[in-house]
Design a protein around this motif. Structure first.
Motif, short mmCIF file in Angstrom:
data_model
loop_
_atom_site.label_atom_id
_atom_site.label_comp_id
_atom_site.label_asym_id
_atom_site.label_seq_id
_atom_site.Cartn_x
_atom_site.Cartn_y
_atom_site.Cartn_z
N SER A 1 -53.34 -5.92 -23.91
CA SER A 1 -54.09 -4.64 -22.70
C SER A 1 -53.00 -4.07 -22.82
O SER A 1 -51.57 -4.21 -23.32
CB SER A 1 -53.73 -5.69 -21.10
N ALA A 2 -52.31 -2.73 -21.88
CA ALA A 2 -51.13 -1.69 -21.88
C ALA A 2 -50.32 -2.85 -20.93
O ALA A 2 -50.01 -3.66 -20.77
CB ALA A 2 -52.05 -0.91 -20.88
N THR B 1 -51.61 1.54 -17.10
CA THR B 1 -52.43 2.13 -17.53
C THR B 1 -52.45 2.99 -15.45
O THR B 1 -53.07 3.82 -15.06
CB THR B 1 -54.43 1.33 -17.01
N GLU C 1 -53.46 1.34 -23.70
CA GLU C 1 -53.70 0.07 -25.08
C GLU C 1 -52.96 0.01 -26.60
O GLU C 1 -53.05 -0.64 -27.04
CB GLU C 1 -55.33 -0.21 -25.20
N PHE D 1 -59.37 -3.02 -23.53
CA PHE D 1 -60.34 -2.29 -22.87
C PHE D 1 -61.75 -0.63 -23.52
O PHE D 1 -61.97 0.19 -22.47
CB PHE D 1 -59.16 -1.61 -21.73
N ARG E 1 -61.34 -1.74 -14.89
CA ARG E 1 -59.93 -1.84 -14.97
C ARG E 1 -60.09 -3.67 -15.42
O ARG E 1 -61.37 -3.96 -14.30
CB ARG E 1 -59.84 -2.15 -13.42
N GLY E 2 -59.47 -4.22 -16.12
CA GLY E 2 -59.35 -5.84 -16.59
C GLY E 2 -60.21 -5.81 -17.49
O GLY E 2 -60.85 -7.12 -17.75
N GLY E 3 -60.76 -4.33 -18.61
CA GLY E 3 -62.13 -4.87 -19.17
C GLY E 3 -61.61 -5.69 -20.66
O GLY E 3 -61.92 -5.78 -21.24
N SER E 4 -59.86 -5.65 -20.59
CA SER E 4 -59.40 -6.20 -22.35
C SER E 4 -59.59 -8.10 -22.60
O SER E 4 -60.14 -7.51 -23.58
CB SER E 4 -57.87 -6.54 -21.91
N ASP E 5 -60.20 -7.77 -21.17
CA ASP E 5 -60.78 -9.44 -21.18
C ASP E 5 -61.93 -9.43 -21.78
O ASP E 5 -62.38 -10.57 -22.91
CB ASP E 5 -61.17 -10.53 -19.99
N1 ASP Z 1 -55.22 -2.09 -18.93
C1 ASP Z 1 -56.33 -1.59 -18.76
C2 ASP Z 1 -56.24 -2.25 -17.17
O1 ASP Z 1 -55.40 -2.22 -16.33
C3 ASP Z 1 -57.00 -2.70 -18.81
C4 ASP Z 1 -56.89 -4.44 -18.80
O2 ASP Z 1 -55.64 -4.74 -18.61
O3 ASP Z 1 -57.47 -5.12 -19.08
O4 ASP Z 1 -57.13 -2.68 -16.18
#
Ligand code: ASP
Ligand code: MG
Length: 261
Positions: free
Chosen positions: A45-46, A51, A78, A140, A154-158
């Motif tokens: 992730s970033a 982000t 990222e 992401f 948001r949170g898409g790296s998972d």
């Molecule tokens: N950097 C992005 C976020 O903060 C994606 C991630 O962290 O998964 O939402």
């Protein structure tokens, strides 16, 4: 020595790459796994609040930015992480190579800032994995069928990590987070919270849908559909006993690869 296992995907969240020094620490975890697995794919992730900072920057320039341009901007977070991680691994004498989501063949719908994964075509990654390199992929983000840069929400790296695991037939996805694993109740609110060491995908989906932020709901759904085992681990204490939550389900009947759309 027991023979090496085939393929693992390791996912490092923003909290695990807060500072320049963090990259050296997570490189050590990656090298540890490289001793056990032939193929190691890393999704990052970033860094920290990057982000959020990029979004705030955009808002200063245009409070209602074109969504295509916002994706172009926030996907950079990222990219910073993957390049720095490849440099940290190189400093330790190990061969690693970084890729963006689009270079990794993550194909998505055209819904900027909330794109869904349609397919993964990782043919650029495979020769590097075959030659023993550690492959690092920017989380992401992907590329729409029209060739545009998209982000996954948001949170898409998972979700990136699970999609790559499906495409590369990885045995496991490990998520390195700033928590010890998944608890029955929020440990930040209640000291009596109990760490759950094994859960099914369905149980985790329920916990996540009730508001726990431990994993992106979309990644759990995708892992369930394709029977991908997941593990949540604390990046600072991953080698300790009695930490982590393994997420596994038994049904393995006639699986066909299926992405989000
Ligand atoms: N950097 C992005 C976020 O903060 C994606 C991630 O962290 O998964 O939402
Ligand atoms: Mg983040």
């Amino acid at each position: 020595m027991s023979p090496k296992k085939k393929c693992i995907v390791l996912k490092f969240g923003g909290a695990s790459v807060r500072s320049p020094e963090s990259f050296s620490s997570i490189a050590d975890i990656i090298l540890q796994r490289k001793k056990e697995y032939e193929r190691v794919v890393v999704v990052v992730s970033a860094m920290g609040s990057t982000t959020d900072d990029l979004i705030a920057l955009a808002m200063k320039v245009n409070p209602n930015p074109p969504r295509r341009e916002l994706d172009m901007l926030i996907s950079v977070g990222e990219r910073i992480s993957v390049a720095l991680l490849a440099m940290a691994l190189s400093a330790k004498g190990s061969e690693a190579i970084s890729f963006t989501g689009s270079q990794s063949g993550i194909l998505t719908t055209n819904d900027h800032s909330d794109a869904k994964i349609v397919n993964v075509k990782p043919h650029r990654l495979i020769p590097h994995l075959e030659s023993g390199k550690i492959v690092i992929v920017a989380g992401f983000q992907g590329m729409s069928l029209a060739g545009e840069i998209t982000t996954l929400g948001r949170g898409g790296s998972d979700t990136t990590a699970v999609a790559l695991a499906i495409a590369l037939k990885a045995e496991l996805v490990e998520f390195f987070k700033d928590v010890y694993g998944i608890y029955n109740i929020d440990p930040k609110l209640d000291k009596q919270a109990k760490l759950l060491s094994i859960l099914s995908h369905k149980e985790v989906l329920k916990i996540v849908n009730e508001g726990a932020k431990v994993l992106h709901a979309r990644c759990v759904l995708l892992a369930e559909k394709n029977a991908v085992p997941l593990k949540v681990l604390p990046f600072a204490h991953y080698e300790e006993k009695n930490v982590g939550t393994l997420i596994e389900s038994n049904e393995k009947t006639d699986l066909h690869i299926s992405y989000e759309v």
